[in-house]
Write an enzyme that holds these catalytic residues in place. Sequence first.
Site, PDB file in Angstrom:
ATOM      1  N   HIS A 100     -26.550   0.919  38.280  1.00 39.22           N
ATOM      2  CA  HIS A 100     -26.655   1.721  39.502  1.00 39.22           C
ATOM      3  C   HIS A 100     -28.006   2.451  39.519  1.00 39.22           C
ATOM      4  O   HIS A 100     -28.392   3.033  38.501  1.00 39.22           O
ATOM      5  CB  HIS A 100     -25.580   2.815  39.534  1.00 39.22           C
ATOM      6  CG  HIS A 100     -24.172   2.328  39.565  1.00 39.22           C
ATOM      7  ND1 HIS A 100     -23.365   2.454  40.676  1.00 39.22           N
ATOM      8  CD2 HIS A 100     -23.395   1.721  38.624  1.00 39.22           C
ATOM      9  CE1 HIS A 100     -22.156   1.960  40.416  1.00 39.22           C
ATOM     10  NE2 HIS A 100     -22.156   1.510  39.165  1.00 39.22           N
ATOM     11  N   HIS A 113     -23.438  -4.419  35.771  1.00 37.84           N
ATOM     12  CA  HIS A 113     -24.444  -4.058  36.769  1.00 37.84           C
ATOM     13  C   HIS A 113     -24.982  -2.666  36.493  1.00 37.84           C
ATOM     14  O   HIS A 113     -24.367  -1.881  35.763  1.00 37.84           O
ATOM     15  CB  HIS A 113     -23.832  -4.114  38.177  1.00 37.84           C
ATOM     16  CG  HIS A 113     -22.606  -3.260  38.323  1.00 37.84           C
ATOM     17  ND1 HIS A 113     -21.360  -3.663  37.871  1.00 37.84           N
ATOM     18  CD2 HIS A 113     -22.431  -2.019  38.830  1.00 37.84           C
ATOM     19  CE1 HIS A 113     -20.481  -2.706  38.115  1.00 37.84           C
ATOM     20  NE2 HIS A 113     -21.109  -1.700  38.689  1.00 37.84           N
TER      21      HIS A 113
END
Length: 134
Positions: A99, A97
């Site tokens: 940020h 993922h």
Amino acid sequence: MSDCIFCKIIQGEIPSTKVFESKDLVAFLDIMPANKGHTLIVPKKHFDDLESADPKILAEMTKLAQKISKAVLEFCDGTNIVINNKPAAGQIINHMHMHVIPRHSENNFKFDWPHRKYEDDINLYSEKIKKSLQ
Ligand code: 5GP
Ligand code: ZN
């Protein structure tokens, strides 16, 4: 993956504060934000890390990071876009993922990495990288 928190969020088994959803991606707010509005961009398909991720999905994630960055810049002054890749780099959730971290001029912490020196071995490292890129 059955024991992955982000897969559970994507499947709706765990609640999240979603700000975006498409065929391949979701984005939701980090529950322990570095700053308010800290957003996670998460592919719906589980990839353990950056290396195993589909490059097309990575391109989509980067485009979305640009949009989310623009959105949070309505209430902050800068952004950090970060992927913690593998546990050695601080990856806690092994569902790759990105940020998007809102930053404020008056709250100007730094990612505190050391500034080391090369010992005549800068070319050694550039050669290692170039060889792998071939
Ligand atoms: P990593 O260190 O793996 O790059 O970051 C994982 C991030 O996920 C952390 O910033 C953490 O606060 C966030 N996080 C962990 N569990 C949950 C959760 O259940 N929901 C949400 N929204 N964020 C989570
Ligand atoms: Zn997962």
